[in-house]
Scaffold this motif. Sequence first.
Motif, short mmCIF file in Angstrom:
data_model
loop_
_atom_site.label_atom_id
_atom_site.label_comp_id
_atom_site.label_asym_id
_atom_site.label_seq_id
_atom_site.Cartn_x
_atom_site.Cartn_y
_atom_site.Cartn_z
N VAL A 112 -4.11 5.31 -3.61
CA VAL A 112 -3.49 6.55 -3.16
C VAL A 112 -3.47 6.56 -1.64
O VAL A 112 -4.51 6.48 -1.00
CB VAL A 112 -4.26 7.77 -3.70
N ARG A 113 -2.29 6.64 -1.07
CA ARG A 113 -2.13 6.60 0.38
C ARG A 113 -1.61 7.92 0.88
O ARG A 113 -0.81 8.58 0.23
CB ARG A 113 -1.14 5.50 0.77
N LYS A 114 -2.04 8.28 2.06
CA LYS A 114 -1.48 9.44 2.72
C LYS A 114 -0.14 9.05 3.31
O LYS A 114 -0.04 8.07 4.04
CB LYS A 114 -2.43 9.92 3.81
N PRO A 115 0.94 9.78 2.99
CA PRO A 115 2.27 9.36 3.44
C PRO A 115 2.41 9.46 4.94
O PRO A 115 1.83 10.32 5.60
CB PRO A 115 3.20 10.32 2.71
N LEU A 116 3.24 8.58 5.48
CA LEU A 116 3.57 8.59 6.90
C LEU A 116 4.91 9.29 7.09
O LEU A 116 5.49 9.84 6.16
CB LEU A 116 3.61 7.15 7.44
N ASP A 117 5.41 9.25 8.30
CA ASP A 117 6.68 9.90 8.62
C ASP A 117 7.83 9.16 7.93
O ASP A 117 7.88 7.92 7.89
CB ASP A 117 6.88 9.88 10.14
N GLY B 141 0.79 -1.22 0.00
CA GLY B 141 0.00 0.00 0.00
C GLY B 141 0.82 1.27 0.00
O GLY B 141 0.35 2.32 -0.43
N HIS B 142 2.06 1.21 0.47
CA HIS B 142 2.92 2.39 0.57
C HIS B 142 4.16 2.24 -0.31
O HIS B 142 5.24 2.75 0.03
CB HIS B 142 3.34 2.62 2.03
N ASN B 143 4.01 1.56 -1.40
CA ASN B 143 5.15 1.24 -2.26
C ASN B 143 5.88 2.48 -2.73
O ASN B 143 7.11 2.54 -2.74
CB ASN B 143 4.64 0.41 -3.44
#
Length: 1246
Positions: free
Chosen positions: A785-790, A677-679
């Motif tokens: 589409v993912r909201k980015p993390l730290d 999901g965060h590729n």
Amino acid sequence: MKMVIWDRIEEILRLPAVVMVMLQCPQVWRICPRLWCYASFDMKRLRLPCPLVHLTMKTGCVALVLCLNISVDPPDVIKISPCARMECWIDPFSMAPPKALESIGKTLSSQYERWQPKARYKCQLDPTVDEVKKLCTTCRRYAKSERVLFHYNGHGVPKPTSNGEIWVFNKSYTQYIPLPLSDLDSWLKTPSIYVLDCSAAGMIVNSFIELHEWNTSGSAGSTRDCILLAACEAHETLPQSAEFPADVFTSCLTTPIKMALRWFCTRSLLRESLDYSLIDKIPGRPNDRKTLLGELNWIFTAVTDTIAWNVLPHDLFQRLFRQDLLVASLFRNFLLAERIMRSANCSPVSHPMLPPTHQHHMWDAWDMAAELCLSQLPSLVEDPNAEFQPSTFFTEQLTAFEVWLDHGSEHKKPPEQLPIVLQVLLSQCHRFRALVLLGRFLDMGPWAVDLALSVGIFPYVLKLLQTTTPELRQILVFIWTKILALDKSCQVDLVKDGGHLYFIKFLDSMEAYPEQRAMAAFVLAVIVDGHRRGQEACIEAGLIHVCLKHLQSSSPNDTQTEPLFLQWLCLCLGKLWEDFTEAQIIGLHADAPSIYASLLSEPQPEVRASAVFALGTLLDVGFDSSKESVGGDEECDDDEKVRAEVTIVKSLLRVASDGSPLVRAEVAVALARFAFGHNKYLKSIAAAYWKPQTNSLLNSLPSLANIKDSGGGYPSQSQHMPHGPLLRVGNDNSSVVRDGRVSSSSPLASSGIMHGSPLSDDSSHHSDSGVLNDGFSNGVVNHSVRKPLDNALYSQCVFAMCTLAKDPSPRIAKLGRRVLSIIGIEQVVAKPLKSTGARASEPTTSSLAGLARSSSWFDMNGDSGLADPLLGSGGTSGASDRSFLPQSTIYNWSCGHFSKPLLTASDDSEELLARREERENFAIQHIAKCQHTAVSRLTNPIAKWDTKGTQTTLLQPFSPIVIAADENERIRVWNYEEATHLNSFDNHDFSEKGISKLCLVNELDDSLLLAASSDGNIRIWKDYTLKGKQKLVTAFSSIHGHKPGVPGLNAVVDWQQQSGYLYASGEMSSIMHWDLDKEQLVNSIPSSSECCLSALAASQVHGGQFAAGFVDGSVRLYDVRTPEMLVCESRPHTQRVERVVGVSFQPGLDPGKIVSASQAGDIQFLDIRNHTGAYLTIEAHRGSLTALAVHRHAPIIASGSAKQLIKVFSLEGPPGTERSTGTRSRRSGWPARRRRQTAVVGMGKP
């Protein structure tokens, strides 16, 4: 054309892989029942369970054709006098022929209606060909795809012709008209059943078979879709004795109790006191088992079912006795017809043909039960208020079944009472006992469950879920656990009938034991496994809140909490919200991530792995096919999902270096879902850190051990880091521990560590250099589409993935490389030193055959031809579906627990205890000899072998086995008595080589070989003495948080058998304390020194104590049982301060005496109770001491030097003295440094 197509289908269905797929798709059997015919043989050959067969067929229409022509005998029949006259128990000559014919037709219809009341009945009396055609076509049109029964009574017409033609009449009843069988077959089509009550009826059966054999293309279907019951053989005539009715065959099929009792009365001792008229007055109803008639009917059903199940092949039994209620009733009654009519020299015929059953011994049980019931008949008829005494038939049969359970097994004849046990479930007075016995039977193994399913257990136990009787709940849950452990397809019917509510209520019941509630959680997990309707139904019933409530109420590390219960609560929820967005949202709202985070420190690795699985499936990666493409996540805003994802990922990173391969595998699978999901963001982080130099990525990323606890919950070095299922340690007084694992003086059960996890591995290890791959990104980056993390969190994830890719367990490393490939990194570790083709002596496959913890649902045998279950179905680099993701193993592996016997201990426990006792006695005797026998000089070597660069050796205590490992971590095993080479294999194939220590685990049992590498990786092997059959039980990295920039760890490791602890350290300022029973890092003990450890020794007498030597010459004693850990510190090597190269406890039971050897050449003897210094010093070598060895029991120590000199010293004599017992040098046989020998030296008397 049809024949060719079906031939091709048959060839395909014979393939084992296709059979496996069909087993997973029970809908196939409903769509096309014919497939069962082709697959059944292969299922038996593959030893696979048969699919659960439900009542998928029913008879929708019954056509009755009576050709009696009353008062006119057919021309080919010569009747005797007196002759059988009764038709449907009516005398046709007692009234006018037309009225008699009509009465007989109505009576026959009513007799059939008792067996199938919902069918449509149509009757033709003395019909013409056209009337029969109209009747058949009408019945087929009404029945559609259901079965049509065609009953033919030809008592008033000639026998069938040699071509199988039956006779009917013309309109004026002046002629007999033949009706071709082909016409009848074309009108009725299939499925159909024919009941043929006429003389020479076997002629029709023979012609029917020939018709379908020679003209298959012209028929409507296969002969398997048509069933025939004929009254006699082709050359036989129906019985004419007045003892029988004229339609004796029809009477047996439609009124079996009346016919059986009339026939029995003529042969019973009761014949003088009982007449036929009383049989017609039997009180009660057939479906009321509390009455005499109901009891007789119940016993008759049980007896005929038992005969059929014990005589017929199980697939034929299923087809004839379990798919259609009317067909089952007719075939039960057909067994009676065979018994009665054979007494009149007439043999009924059926297609499919049944073996003879008329002399089966169960008929004797029926005769006895019938006689006991009939003995009460006169009194019951005279006094309607008289109390009926039930038969003892079922009680006696249950007792016989119980006797079989005490002595039977899989290899003996199956219990013939099994169908009777199922019949007893219908009675309240016998139900509890029958369920208990049935539970014992099912617990004997999957073969027993398969037998119970074949006899038809499913509808019985499904119906019992509607009962509210409290005492039945526990045994019903147990029975359903055993069924679902074998056949998952029951989930559809359970949900359809609301059975899931029963198990949710039981799960939430505090009265039940945790082990029983774990079974309920297992059943619910199977119900929701891949079954969307089951997931929805369980959500509606509040299963998520029930499970979370019990997870939350169990405090971490609570010894009262049953680990199996926690494990299955986790697995149940994991399966419930797997790829199901609605359930994931409910779980997030209920704060599931925080609840599961507390379970990651549980001592049981199964619980930790299950918690990781539940956390991983809580990550939404967009596989929910039911979710709408727009607005599917409106109930859960982005910020809340981001917070949940952060919590989940941080929890996963906490256990990324867990000691259990089972846990690390689930972490890898969960990180793969996160990476999917965060590729996009993970790839950018990896690219930013990537350097072309080897391992630069690993060195650039932050270490997990240095992650701060603020906001993330990551453990520091001193915090506990969990670990997975390897072995079980009991207390010192326990000889047998749970799960059949044994412990006494060797508390670690060998069956535990030997059978550690489904990831035990003996496969070759492969690794490659690193490159960045962009191929996969095209298919996955834009998946959602993912909201980015730290970015820091992404960096930690990439580091964890890289660590997994270099995992000491080959399977975990393979998983790690698969995860890295998702974010565009391929092959991050160094290439193997050797080619992928392994030598014959090396492990080449991953086989778990014989492991006790392996699952029947999960075979990881590399030779099976199946895909690696850890990985997806392959998928290309551009794949965007879930096939590329690695698959979890914990659920399928955990299901195997319920396939094994749960009510009885393992059969080998007595043998194991006897062998342990024998070895304990041997050890005690020889320890006494060691302590009291005078030490003598060294003799010549017993055996020796040429090796290259031997670094460490090990002797087995109970067999003449010596083990040696060289500088390339090649492990060799010899038998020094027979001078034979037993085995050799590589500890691993990574480029960084160096062995630190070899230890034996579980010496009193089938010992395991613990090999510690210089980099701190621990690998434990079983079957290491068998050539080419060694298996890697477990592997993990024992050192975390070492000093950055150190090229080699130079790990020092020691194993403590009594406590099950492993101590490890290296280029670091702490000592890692592992519990191998829990596969968990118990503590990171500060060494209280700025220097690194150079030697480590665990006490084999007092659990929890170990001594450490440091590079500054200091020696420290630790006890993990004390709060301070550090007991004392000493600096015995004062003259020349050099590193301690060896430290050990002196032989004997005194824990306060330590031996320390310095590189300077001196050996110091310390007593920690005396702080003044060493009480004895030996100047063994001059500045070249390299090794120290202390005998565990005998008063002997040995030292070795860099000059190839070994000195052996005796500690006997006056205090403060020592005696040299011998030396061995290069001149006396020890080889040069570049080429060494492994030798075994014996001790002789002076």
